[in-house]
Design an enzyme around this catalytic site. Structure first.
Site, PDB file in Angstrom:
ATOM      1  CE  LYS A 182     -25.229  -0.218 -11.755  1.00 39.20           C
ATOM      2  NZ  LYS A 182     -23.997   0.225 -12.446  1.00 39.20           N
ATOM      3  CD  GLU A 185     -19.941   1.154 -12.497  1.00 37.39           C
ATOM      4  OE1 GLU A 185     -20.738   0.443 -13.124  1.00 37.39           O
ATOM      5  OE2 GLU A 185     -19.547   0.893 -11.345  1.00 37.39           O
ATOM      6  CD  GLU A 257     -26.974 -14.512 -18.568  1.00 37.92           C
ATOM      7  OE1 GLU A 257     -26.467 -13.571 -19.196  1.00 37.92           O
ATOM      8  OE2 GLU A 257     -27.967 -15.131 -18.951  1.00 37.92           O
ATOM      9  CB  CYS A 290     -18.448 -13.738 -20.510  1.00 36.70           C
ATOM     10  SG  CYS A 290     -19.890 -13.905 -21.576  1.00 36.70           S
ATOM     11  CD  GLU A 387     -13.813 -13.413 -16.986  1.00 37.58           C
ATOM     12  OE1 GLU A 387     -14.102 -12.766 -15.965  1.00 37.58           O
ATOM     13  OE2 GLU A 387     -14.636 -13.732 -17.851  1.00 37.58           O
TER      14      GLU A 387
HETATM   15  P1  NAD Z   1     -18.730  -6.124 -12.648  1.00 36.73           P
HETATM   16  O1  NAD Z   1     -19.177  -7.304 -11.881  1.00 36.73           O
HETATM   17  O2  NAD Z   1     -17.630  -5.302 -12.097  1.00 36.73           O
HETATM   18  O3  NAD Z   1     -19.935  -5.116 -12.926  1.00 36.73           O
HETATM   19  C1  NAD Z   1     -21.103  -5.522 -13.575  1.00 36.73           C
HETATM   20  C2  NAD Z   1     -22.241  -4.618 -13.156  1.00 36.73           C
HETATM   21  O4  NAD Z   1     -22.488  -4.811 -11.765  1.00 36.73           O
HETATM   22  C3  NAD Z   1     -21.972  -3.123 -13.344  1.00 36.73           C
HETATM   23  O5  NAD Z   1     -23.145  -2.494 -13.796  1.00 36.73           O
HETATM   24  C4  NAD Z   1     -21.641  -2.681 -11.917  1.00 36.73           C
HETATM   25  O6  NAD Z   1     -21.917  -1.313 -11.694  1.00 36.73           O
HETATM   26  C5  NAD Z   1     -22.587  -3.551 -11.117  1.00 36.73           C
HETATM   27  N1  NAD Z   1     -22.222  -3.732  -9.710  1.00 36.73           N
HETATM   28  C6  NAD Z   1     -20.984  -3.735  -9.152  1.00 36.73           C
HETATM   29  N2  NAD Z   1     -21.084  -3.939  -7.812  1.00 36.73           N
HETATM   30  C7  NAD Z   1     -22.390  -4.069  -7.530  1.00 36.73           C
HETATM   31  C8  NAD Z   1     -23.120  -4.308  -6.322  1.00 36.73           C
HETATM   32  N3  NAD Z   1     -22.499  -4.454  -5.144  1.00 36.73           N
HETATM   33  N4  NAD Z   1     -24.460  -4.386  -6.388  1.00 36.73           N
HETATM   34  C9  NAD Z   1     -25.111  -4.254  -7.583  1.00 36.73           C
HETATM   35  N5  NAD Z   1     -24.478  -4.015  -8.739  1.00 36.73           N
HETATM   36  C10 NAD Z   1     -23.123  -3.936  -8.723  1.00 36.73           C
HETATM   37  O7  NAD Z   1     -18.360  -6.680 -14.094  1.00 36.73           O
HETATM   38  P2  NAD Z   1     -17.711  -5.903 -15.292  1.00 36.73           P
HETATM   39  O8  NAD Z   1     -16.265  -5.680 -14.999  1.00 36.73           O
HETATM   40  O9  NAD Z   1     -18.568  -4.729 -15.636  1.00 36.73           O
HETATM   41  O10 NAD Z   1     -17.878  -6.971 -16.465  1.00 36.73           O
HETATM   42  C11 NAD Z   1     -16.951  -7.962 -16.725  1.00 36.73           C
HETATM   43  C12 NAD Z   1     -17.396  -9.286 -16.168  1.00 36.73           C
HETATM   44  O11 NAD Z   1     -18.669  -9.641 -16.705  1.00 36.73           O
HETATM   45  C13 NAD Z   1     -16.466 -10.406 -16.567  1.00 36.73           C
HETATM   46  O12 NAD Z   1     -16.231 -11.247 -15.477  1.00 36.73           O
HETATM   47  C14 NAD Z   1     -17.245 -11.139 -17.640  1.00 36.73           C
HETATM   48  O13 NAD Z   1     -16.877 -12.479 -17.821  1.00 36.73           O
HETATM   49  C15 NAD Z   1     -18.640 -10.993 -17.160  1.00 36.73           C
HETATM   50  N6  NAD Z   1     -19.597 -11.208 -18.252  1.00 36.73           N
HETATM   51  C16 NAD Z   1     -20.351 -12.351 -18.230  1.00 36.73           C
HETATM   52  C17 NAD Z   1     -21.257 -12.605 -19.260  1.00 36.73           C
HETATM   53  C18 NAD Z   1     -22.125 -13.830 -19.257  1.00 36.73           C
HETATM   54  O14 NAD Z   1     -23.146 -13.821 -19.939  1.00 36.73           O
HETATM   55  N7  NAD Z   1     -21.794 -14.876 -18.543  1.00 36.73           N
HETATM   56  C19 NAD Z   1     -21.367 -11.690 -20.308  1.00 36.73           C
HETATM   57  C20 NAD Z   1     -20.577 -10.555 -20.296  1.00 36.73           C
HETATM   58  C21 NAD Z   1     -19.692 -10.319 -19.250  1.00 36.73           C
END
Ligand code: NAD
Length: 492
Positions: A182, A185, A257, A290, A387
């Site tokens: 998935k 978006e 993660e 991140c 963050e």
């Molecule tokens: P997000 O949590 O908003 O979304 C991540 C993914 O989860 C997207 O594909 C989104 O559509 C999906 N999602 C959202 N709600 C969901 C649900 N209820 N059920 C299933 N899937 C769902 O994160 P973001 O804004 O896209 O990314 C930024 C975040 O990601 C930051 O907090 C960043 O630190 C973190 N990040 C962590 C790492 C790591 O390896 N630790 C790496 C990159 C980014």
């Protein structure tokens, strides 16, 4: 429903449809995608409805018996071809992720695409070590097996879609699982192209599926399905809570993660210019990284010299179009995210923070923000504890190692960390920081054999090397006694 015509973007044809059971599948609903570079509309992307999630789950389930029955050595040539097909589309991957996620084209070319190929190849090779492991005891021969878990749902964020999707797909597929990806978006294009690469490589239908759509709709449907054996998620803490609840309801293990607020410690005996040059790197990807060390903790005795050295590096940074070779800091993914970053800075300044540089939108365009450094911030302030995920760093000072460690450990996060100083000193201090990983006098060295993940709010579980296989496999012990077994109620 007929498949949709491909989107023609930057000389690349990319399908807006899902990829399910080895073919493209259109949707009656779609969502609009635009570029963070200039807000240009990029097209409509298929939204994953109930019917698409169901089709993908069934396809993955159907494909699992045959794919999991192959040996790692039989899967390897197919996965090697998958990596090759990614390489054949290298330029398209670079252009598309630059266009929809705003990642620097140069970084895509030299860092991300080679790494995406390696993610697939390395785990295909490493899976060969997943032989049955014998344990010989006085009583029995144990045959410890790593059995593929089943259907894996992979959910990735927008800041590094290609790298993070392949980082999970590599080990999940190599271990014999069937996957449903998935994509994010706000940046789904390279995940769609991954499906083309997998298809061209001849991955059997259903082994790898891509279902696009919103998190709350498509993502939630997939992660909450009881037929799923593993959920591997990278993203934010609030989403992780929802995913853990949904998967937990089915007792499905998830790997999470998550975000970070890592410390960048500069000791009194550090190479200050080296530290300052690395600190400027924290603005890479407009700070949407991140593992960036976003809290600069600098020994009071070297604070002024460090700030002067860093200012020199930051003043030379070029903010602009990520497709230009000279650009070092590109755009922020979405107007909503720009507002969020600006809000953090405004509230910090209102609470008494001192702006050492930046603080405003960048004149290059609506979604560009100046590299920013805020000093005079309290440990318990919002800007130190949360963050931002933008080009915003904070600066605090300390006078002793103990104080540096207390500050480094004083947030709810524990993903990464950086420690600059005389090597033995910095290494000793680094070991006292409560975090998933920490770099000494360096930044960003990632080795696929090493574990990756965070502690506290930064995540649950580890991926990378053997840890990925521990997660994506069911570990089973087949016990064969050495002596004839005599059934007895008093036997332990
Ligand atoms: P997000 O949590 O908003 O979304 C991540 C993914 O989860 C997207 O594909 C989104 O559509 C999906 N999602 C959202 N709600 C969901 C649900 N209820 N059920 C299933 N899937 C769902 O994160 P973001 O804004 O896209 O990314 C930024 C975040 O990601 C930051 O907090 C960043 O630190 C973190 N990040 C962590 C790492 C790591 O390896 N630790 C790496 C990159 C980014």
């Amino acid at each position: 429903m007929n498949t949709s015509p491909p989107l023609d973007l930057a000389g690349t044809a990319v399908s807006p449809d899902h990829y399910i059971d080895g073919r493209r599948v259109a949707s009656e609903r779609s969502f609009a995608l635009s570029s963070p570079i200039d807000q240009r509309p990029l097209g409509q992307i298929a939204e994953g409805l109930e019917v698409h999630c169901e089709a993908a789950l069934q396809a993955a389930q159907r494909a699992f018996p045959a794919w999991s029955a192959l040996s790692a050595a039989q899967r390897k040539p197919l996965l090697d071809r998958f990596a090759e097909e990614i390489g054949r589309r290298a330029d398209a991957f670079c252009q598309l992720e630059s266009l929809d996620a705003g990642v620097l084209l140069s970084r895509m070319r030299h860092g991300v695409v080679p790494r995406a190929m390696l993610n697939i190849r390395w785990f295909a090779e490493h899976a060969l070590t997943l032989q049955d492991r014998p344990i010989d005891t006085e009583q029995a021969h144990h045959i410890v097996r790593h059995d593929p878990a089943g259907v894996v749902v992979i959910v990735t964020p927008w800041n590094a879609p290609l790298m993070l999707s392949t980082w999970k797909l590599g080990p999940a597929l190599a271990a014999g699982n069937c996957c449903i990806l998935k994509p994010p978006e706000w940046a789904p294009l390279t995940c769609s192209l991954l499906a083309d690469a997998a298809h061209a490589a001849g991955l059997p239908p259903g082994v790898f599926n891509v279902v696009q759509g919103s998190g709350a709709g498509t993502g939630a449907r997939l992660v909450g399905d009881p037929r799923v054996a593993r959920v591997s998620f990278t993203g934010s803490v609030p989403t992780a809570r929802l995913i853990a609840q949904a998967a937990g309801a089915n007792l499905v293990p998830c790997s999470l993660e998550l975000g970070g607020k890592s410390a960048f410690i500069v000791l009194e005996d550090a190479d200050l210019d080296g530290a300052a040059a690395t600190a400027a790197l924290m603005y890479r990807n407009a700070g949407q990284v991140c593992l960036a060390g976003t809290r600069l903790l600098v020994h009071a005795a070297v604070r002024e010299r460090f700030v002067a050295a860093m200012r020199g590096h930051v003043e030379r940074l070029t903010v602009g179009d990520p497709r230009a070779d000279s650009t070092e800091v590109g755009p922020i993914i979405h107007p909503r995210q720009v507002e969020r970053v600006q809000g953090f800075v405004q509230r910090a300044v209102a609470a008494g923070a001192e702006l050492l540089w930046g603080g405003e939108r960048h004149p290059h365009g609506a979604q560009y923000f100046q590299p920013t450094l805020l000093a005079n911030v309290a440990q318990d302030s919002e800007i130190v504890q949360n963050e931002v995920f933008g080009p915003v760093l904070t600066l605090q000072s300390f006078s002793s190692d103990d104080e540096a460690v207390a500050m480094a450990n004083g947030t709810d996060y524990g993903l990464g960390g950086i420690c600059y100083g005389e090597t033995a000193h910095a290494t000793a201090l680094a070991q006292r920081v409560r975090t998933g990983f920490i770099w000494v006098n360096s930044f960003g060295i990632r080795d696929l054999a090493a574990p990756f993940g965070g502690i506290k709010r930064s995540g649950v579980g580890r991926e990378g090397g053997d840890w990925s296989f521990e997660f994506f496999c069911d570990i089973k012990d087949v016990v064969v006694p050495k002596q004839p077994f005599k059934a007895s109620f008093s036997h332990r």
